[in-house]
Motif scaffolding. Structure first.
Motif, PDB file in Angstrom:
ATOM      1  N   ALA A  50       0.660  -1.363  -0.202  1.00  0.00           N
ATOM      2  CA  ALA A  50       0.223  -0.055  -0.233  1.00  0.00           C
ATOM      3  C   ALA A  50       0.790   1.106   0.006  1.00  0.00           C
ATOM      4  CB  ALA A  50      -1.148   0.192   0.969  1.00  0.00           C
ATOM      5  N   PHE A  51       2.099   0.802   0.645  1.00  0.00           N
ATOM      6  CA  PHE A  51       2.859   2.327   0.919  1.00  0.00           C
ATOM      7  C   PHE A  51       3.204   2.667  -0.818  1.00  0.00           C
ATOM      8  CE2 PHE A  51       2.922   1.543   5.212  1.00  0.00           C
ATOM      9  CZ  PHE A  51       3.101   2.504   6.122  1.00  0.00           C
ATOM     10  N   GLU A  52       4.003   1.716  -1.599  1.00  0.00           N
ATOM     11  CA  GLU A  52       4.430   2.098  -2.977  1.00  0.00           C
ATOM     12  C   GLU A  52       3.347   2.389  -3.773  1.00  0.00           C
ATOM     13  OE1 GLU A  52       5.991  -1.773  -3.848  1.00  0.00           O
ATOM     14  OE2 GLU A  52       7.477  -1.751  -2.822  1.00  0.00           O
ATOM     15  N   VAL A  53       1.852   1.880  -3.658  1.00  0.00           N
ATOM     16  CA  VAL A  53       1.206   2.113  -4.435  1.00  0.00           C
ATOM     17  C   VAL A  53       0.718   4.061  -3.883  1.00  0.00           C
ATOM     18  CG1 VAL A  53      -1.450   1.484  -4.901  1.00  0.00           C
ATOM     19  CG2 VAL A  53       0.027  -0.025  -4.764  1.00  0.00           C
ATOM     20  N   GLU A  75       2.563   6.369  -2.835  1.00  0.00           N
ATOM     21  CA  GLU A  75       3.505   7.003  -3.564  1.00  0.00           C
ATOM     22  C   GLU A  75       3.223   6.561  -4.765  1.00  0.00           C
ATOM     23  OE1 GLU A  75       6.025   9.021  -1.962  1.00  0.00           O
ATOM     24  OE2 GLU A  75       5.842   7.792  -1.054  1.00  0.00           O
ATOM     25  N   LYS A  76       3.336   6.151  -5.504  1.00  0.00           N
ATOM     26  CA  LYS A  76       3.147   6.007  -6.494  1.00  0.00           C
ATOM     27  C   LYS A  76       1.695   6.616  -7.531  1.00  0.00           C
ATOM     28  CE  LYS A  76       2.537   2.931 -11.067  1.00  0.00           C
ATOM     29  NZ  LYS A  76       2.165   1.639 -11.639  1.00  0.00           N
ATOM     30  N   ASN A  77       0.885   7.103  -6.719  1.00  0.00           N
ATOM     31  CA  ASN A  77       0.178   7.912  -6.925  1.00  0.00           C
ATOM     32  C   ASN A  77      -0.791   9.054  -6.372  1.00  0.00           C
ATOM     33  OD1 ASN A  77      -1.161   5.850  -9.188  1.00  0.00           O
ATOM     34  ND2 ASN A  77      -0.656   4.374  -7.484  1.00  0.00           N
ATOM     35  N   ALA A  78       0.598   9.784  -5.685  1.00  0.00           N
ATOM     36  CA  ALA A  78       0.249  10.631  -4.461  1.00  0.00           C
ATOM     37  C   ALA A  78      -0.058  11.723  -5.524  1.00  0.00           C
ATOM     38  CB  ALA A  78       1.421  10.679  -3.793  1.00  0.00           C
ATOM     39  N   ASN A  79       0.478  12.200  -6.651  1.00  0.00           N
ATOM     40  CA  ASN A  79      -0.063  13.097  -7.380  1.00  0.00           C
ATOM     41  C   ASN A  79      -1.327  13.446  -8.368  1.00  0.00           C
ATOM     42  OD1 ASN A  79       2.356  14.567  -6.380  1.00  0.00           O
ATOM     43  ND2 ASN A  79       3.734  13.668  -7.819  1.00  0.00           N
ATOM     44  N   ARG A  80      -2.002  12.362  -8.426  1.00  0.00           N
ATOM     45  CA  ARG A  80      -3.217  11.992  -9.507  1.00  0.00           C
ATOM     46  C   ARG A  80      -4.379  12.926  -8.363  1.00  0.00           C
ATOM     47  NH1 ARG A  80      -3.689   6.687 -12.126  1.00  0.00           N
ATOM     48  NH2 ARG A  80      -6.029   7.411 -12.171  1.00  0.00           N
ATOM     49  N   GLU A  81      -5.071  13.365  -8.198  1.00  0.00           N
ATOM     50  CA  GLU A  81      -5.937  14.588  -7.705  1.00  0.00           C
ATOM     51  C   GLU A  81      -7.802  13.097  -8.436  1.00  0.00           C
ATOM     52  OE1 GLU A  81      -6.457  18.513  -8.704  1.00  0.00           O
ATOM     53  OE2 GLU A  81      -4.897  18.538  -7.965  1.00  0.00           O
ATOM     54  N   ASP A  82      -7.162  12.885  -9.270  1.00  0.00           N
ATOM     55  CA  ASP A  82      -8.596  11.814  -9.643  1.00  0.00           C
ATOM     56  C   ASP A  82      -8.444  10.329  -9.193  1.00  0.00           C
ATOM     57  OD1 ASP A  82      -6.436  10.675 -10.661  1.00  0.00           O
ATOM     58  OD2 ASP A  82      -7.451   9.675 -12.613  1.00  0.00           O
ATOM     59  N   VAL A  83      -7.927  10.212  -7.976  1.00  0.00           N
ATOM     60  CA  VAL A  83      -8.180   9.013  -6.909  1.00  0.00           C
ATOM     61  C   VAL A  83      -8.621   9.172  -5.800  1.00  0.00           C
ATOM     62  CG1 VAL A  83      -6.336   7.050  -5.630  1.00  0.00           C
ATOM     63  CG2 VAL A  83      -5.642   7.584  -8.477  1.00  0.00           C
ATOM     64  N   VAL A  84      -9.166   8.133  -5.645  1.00  0.00           N
ATOM     65  CA  VAL A  84      -9.682   8.162  -3.872  1.00  0.00           C
ATOM     66  C   VAL A  84      -9.451   7.191  -3.064  1.00  0.00           C
ATOM     67  CG1 VAL A  84     -11.475   8.134  -2.129  1.00  0.00           C
ATOM     68  CG2 VAL A  84     -11.446   9.687  -4.476  1.00  0.00           C
ATOM     69  N   TYR A  85      -8.680   7.335  -1.864  1.00  0.00           N
ATOM     70  CA  TYR A  85      -7.800   6.294  -0.914  1.00  0.00           C
ATOM     71  C   TYR A  85      -9.324   5.372  -0.043  1.00  0.00           C
ATOM     72  CZ  TYR A  85      -3.876   7.825  -3.920  1.00  0.00           C
ATOM     73  OH  TYR A  85      -3.079   8.125  -4.540  1.00  0.00           O
ATOM     74  N   PHE A  86      -9.094   4.420  -0.137  1.00  0.00           N
ATOM     75  CA  PHE A  86      -9.573   3.846   1.493  1.00  0.00           C
ATOM     76  C   PHE A  86      -8.824   2.904   2.233  1.00  0.00           C
ATOM     77  CE2 PHE A  86     -11.893   0.329   4.433  1.00  0.00           C
ATOM     78  CZ  PHE A  86     -12.289   0.950   4.983  1.00  0.00           C
ATOM     79  N   ILE A  87      -7.899   3.809   3.872  1.00  0.00           N
ATOM     80  CA  ILE A  87      -7.451   3.262   4.140  1.00  0.00           C
ATOM     81  C   ILE A  87      -7.403   2.382   5.088  1.00  0.00           C
ATOM     82  CG2 ILE A  87      -5.084   3.959   5.169  1.00  0.00           C
ATOM     83  CD1 ILE A  87      -4.786   6.309   3.194  1.00  0.00           C
ATOM     84  N   ASP A  88      -7.417   0.768   5.701  1.00  0.00           N
ATOM     85  CA  ASP A  88      -7.413   0.428   6.914  1.00  0.00           C
ATOM     86  C   ASP A  88      -7.416  -0.069   7.596  1.00  0.00           C
ATOM     87  OD1 ASP A  88      -9.820  -0.226   8.666  1.00  0.00           O
ATOM     88  OD2 ASP A  88      -9.962  -2.309   7.153  1.00  0.00           O
ATOM     89  N   PRO A  89      -5.600   0.658   8.346  1.00  0.00           N
ATOM     90  CA  PRO A  89      -4.545   0.249   8.833  1.00  0.00           C
ATOM     91  C   PRO A  89      -4.659  -0.929   9.619  1.00  0.00           C
ATOM     92  CG  PRO A  89      -4.688   2.265   9.389  1.00  0.00           C
ATOM     93  CD  PRO A  89      -5.727   1.548   8.264  1.00  0.00           C
ATOM     94  N   PRO A  90      -4.213  -1.904  10.135  1.00  0.00           N
ATOM     95  CA  PRO A  90      -4.062  -2.540  11.780  1.00  0.00           C
ATOM     96  C   PRO A  90      -4.827  -1.761  12.944  1.00  0.00           C
ATOM     97  CG  PRO A  90      -2.729  -3.245  10.459  1.00  0.00           C
ATOM     98  CD  PRO A  90      -2.874  -1.997   9.690  1.00  0.00           C
TER      99      PRO A  90
END
Length: 151
Positions: free
Chosen positions: A53-56, A58-73
């Motif tokens: 998830a960190f790599e993905v 980071e790779k897409n961090a500059n994209r404004e058209d992406v929405v992330y659902f982050i559910d860490p432990p």
């Protein structure tokens, strides 16, 4: 099907379920049907990526058209609930801060998590939930803008 979908070693297959109801004691057929049909309507907009998830992010961090659902432990119960529970929570918040797209993050309500969210100037809101034993608890929802969650 593992109990509650938790991939920890302690989770087991549902045998008798609660009150002898088997799988229907945890998974409700009509609710699942509605959710699956709703997902089918937007499936062309969803992309699941198997990877770090960190790599993905980071790779897409500059994209404004992406929405992330982050559910860490969860910080407190992570080792008990998940096979892979060790992550750098500070690094995750730093990464979320750099994301140009929006995100929704869920966490256990802990003072350390609240402090990290505050440091990044993220909004937080407690939402009601039930655990495996139907005990009422709260979970922390974190994002850049949670105005949509006010009602």
């Amino acid at each position: 099907m593992n109990r509650e979908g938790i991939p920890a070693k302690v989770a087991s297959f549902i045998k008798n379920g609660e009150n002898g109801k088997g799988i229907t004691s945890r998974w409700y057929p009509e609710t699942l049907r509605r959710r699956i049909l709703a997902i089918a309507q937007v499936k062309h907009r969803i992309n699941f990526i198997e990877g770090d998830a960190f790599e993905v992010c980071e790779k897409n961090a500059n994209r404004e058209d992406v929405v992330y659902f982050i559910d860490p432990p969860y910080r407190a119960a992570g080792q008990r609930l998940y096979r892979y529970s060790e992550i750098n929570h500070e690094a995750l918040f730093d990464l979320a801060y750099r994301l140009q797209g929006n995100f929704l993050m869920t966490y256990d309500d802990a003072s350390e998590v609240q402090a990290m969210a505050s440091r990044c100037k993220f909004e937080t809101k407690l939402i009601a939930m039930k655990n495996t034993h139907h005990a009422k608890k709260t979970e922390l929802v974190i994002g850049k803008d949670l105005t949509w969650l006010q009602n």
